[in-house]
Write a protein that holds these residues in place. Structure first.
Motif, short mmCIF file in Angstrom:
data_model
loop_
_atom_site.label_atom_id
_atom_site.label_comp_id
_atom_site.label_asym_id
_atom_site.label_seq_id
_atom_site.Cartn_x
_atom_site.Cartn_y
_atom_site.Cartn_z
N TYR A 147 0.20 5.22 1.39
CA TYR A 147 -0.45 6.28 1.94
C TYR A 147 0.09 7.57 1.97
O TYR A 147 1.45 7.44 1.80
N GLU B 262 -8.47 -4.92 0.80
CA GLU B 262 -8.69 -4.24 2.18
C GLU B 262 -8.34 -2.86 2.20
O GLU B 262 -7.60 -2.48 1.70
N LYS B 263 -9.53 -1.87 2.80
CA LYS B 263 -9.14 -0.83 2.73
C LYS B 263 -9.19 -0.49 4.44
O LYS B 263 -10.04 -0.66 5.37
N LEU B 264 -8.15 0.30 4.75
CA LEU B 264 -7.98 0.77 6.04
C LEU B 264 -8.11 2.31 6.18
O LEU B 264 -7.67 2.95 5.57
N THR C 277 -12.82 -5.34 11.30
CA THR C 277 -11.57 -5.42 12.24
C THR C 277 -11.44 -3.99 12.83
O THR C 277 -11.37 -3.07 11.76
N TYR D 210 0.93 -1.29 -0.02
CA TYR D 210 0.08 -0.07 -0.33
C TYR D 210 0.92 1.18 -0.01
O TYR D 210 2.17 1.13 0.51
N PRO E 249 -4.75 11.94 9.49
CA PRO E 249 -4.62 10.74 9.45
C PRO E 249 -4.06 10.50 7.91
O PRO E 249 -4.18 11.18 7.15
N LEU F 299 -8.42 -1.58 14.54
CA LEU F 299 -6.93 -1.49 14.94
C LEU F 299 -6.59 -0.29 15.77
O LEU F 299 -7.43 0.89 15.34
N PHE G 246 -8.63 5.59 8.78
CA PHE G 246 -8.15 5.89 9.79
C PHE G 246 -8.98 6.99 10.54
O PHE G 246 -9.71 7.61 9.81
N LEU H 33 -10.95 -1.90 9.19
CA LEU H 33 -10.47 -2.44 8.25
C LEU H 33 -11.89 -2.93 7.50
O LEU H 33 -12.80 -3.60 8.33
N LEU I 189 -5.26 6.79 2.11
CA LEU I 189 -5.13 5.53 0.96
C LEU I 189 -4.90 6.21 -0.34
O LEU I 189 -5.47 7.11 -0.82
#
Lengths: 115, 115
Positions: A35, B101-103, B31, A33, A42, B33, B105, B92, A45
């Protein structure tokens, strides 16, 4: 080896320059990834590569060009950037396996300044 | 798009105090984190939560995945100077294909310890 290594740590470039950011991991992760993080914000992506194929592009301008030469390496090629592109660029990787909770491991980042 | 609201935005505490911060979302995540980021560095994973209702500890840190899957909290007990930094929650979400998957924040909580 449980690290994501990013080089260079700092980069200063002019708006007409062409430069590249590099990222490397040897954890056997198959998803990588990019970012972008502006000060006091923050991370956001930019791109996701899964099994060396681009799977997500978050509408990033074409002056940013990602490349994944193999499963361990991820590059971000920079050309004709603008001063507002100055930021911390973070690389991350994850297992990339189906049905896994793919926790991301981040590198220390490359601090980019565009003059 | 998905947004994660994190509170408080900043905290000023004395060494030894307990800390509590939380994160709420308009969307469900698979999920949750919690990451900590020091100046000029990338985010470092503190705790990962995989199931609604899950309560997980990592040393002085405790985090919970909300029952509705739309919120999470992080507690730090008996704070020490090295706890200073920015704490980010992250959700997530799994795309239709693995590797997508996209995280996302949260907005971050800046922790400062007053001498």
């Amino acid at each position: 080896d449980t690290e994501v290594t990013q080089t260079p740590k700092h980069l200063v470039m002019g708006m007409t320059n062409k430069k590249s950011l590099k990222c490397e991991q040897h954890m056997g992760h198959r998803a990588m990834y990019w970012y972008k993080q502006k000060a006091k914000k923050p991370p956001e992506l930019m791109f996701v590569y899964s099994y060396e194929k681009l799977s997500i592009n978050e509408s990033v301008p074409s002056r940013f060009s990602p490349e994944c030469p193999n499963s361990s390496l991820l590059n971000l090629h920079l050309h004709a950037l603008q001063p507002e592109d100055s930021a911390l660029y973070l690389c991350a990787s994850s297992q990339g396996q189906p049905n896994w909770a793919n926790v991301l491991t981040f590198g220390a980042g490359s601090r980019l300044t565009v003059l | 798009g998905q947004q994660l609201n994190q509170s408080p935005q900043s905290m000023f505490i004395q060494e030894g105090e307990d800390v509590s911060m939380n994160c709420t979302s308009s969307s469900i995540f698979n999920t949750w984190l919690w990451y900590k980021q020091d100046p000029g560095e990338g985010p470092v994973l503190l705790i990962a939560l995989y199931k609604a209702g899950e309560l997980t500890s990592n040393g002085r840190l405790t985090a919970q995945f909300g029952i509705t899957r739309k919120d999470s909290f992080l507690n730090i007990s008996a704070s020490i100077p090295s706890d200073v930094g920015i704490y980010f929650c992250a959700g997530l979400s799994n795309g239709p294909n693995f590797g997508n998957e996209k995280l996302t924040f949260g907005t971050g909580t800046r922790l400062t310890i007053i001498p």
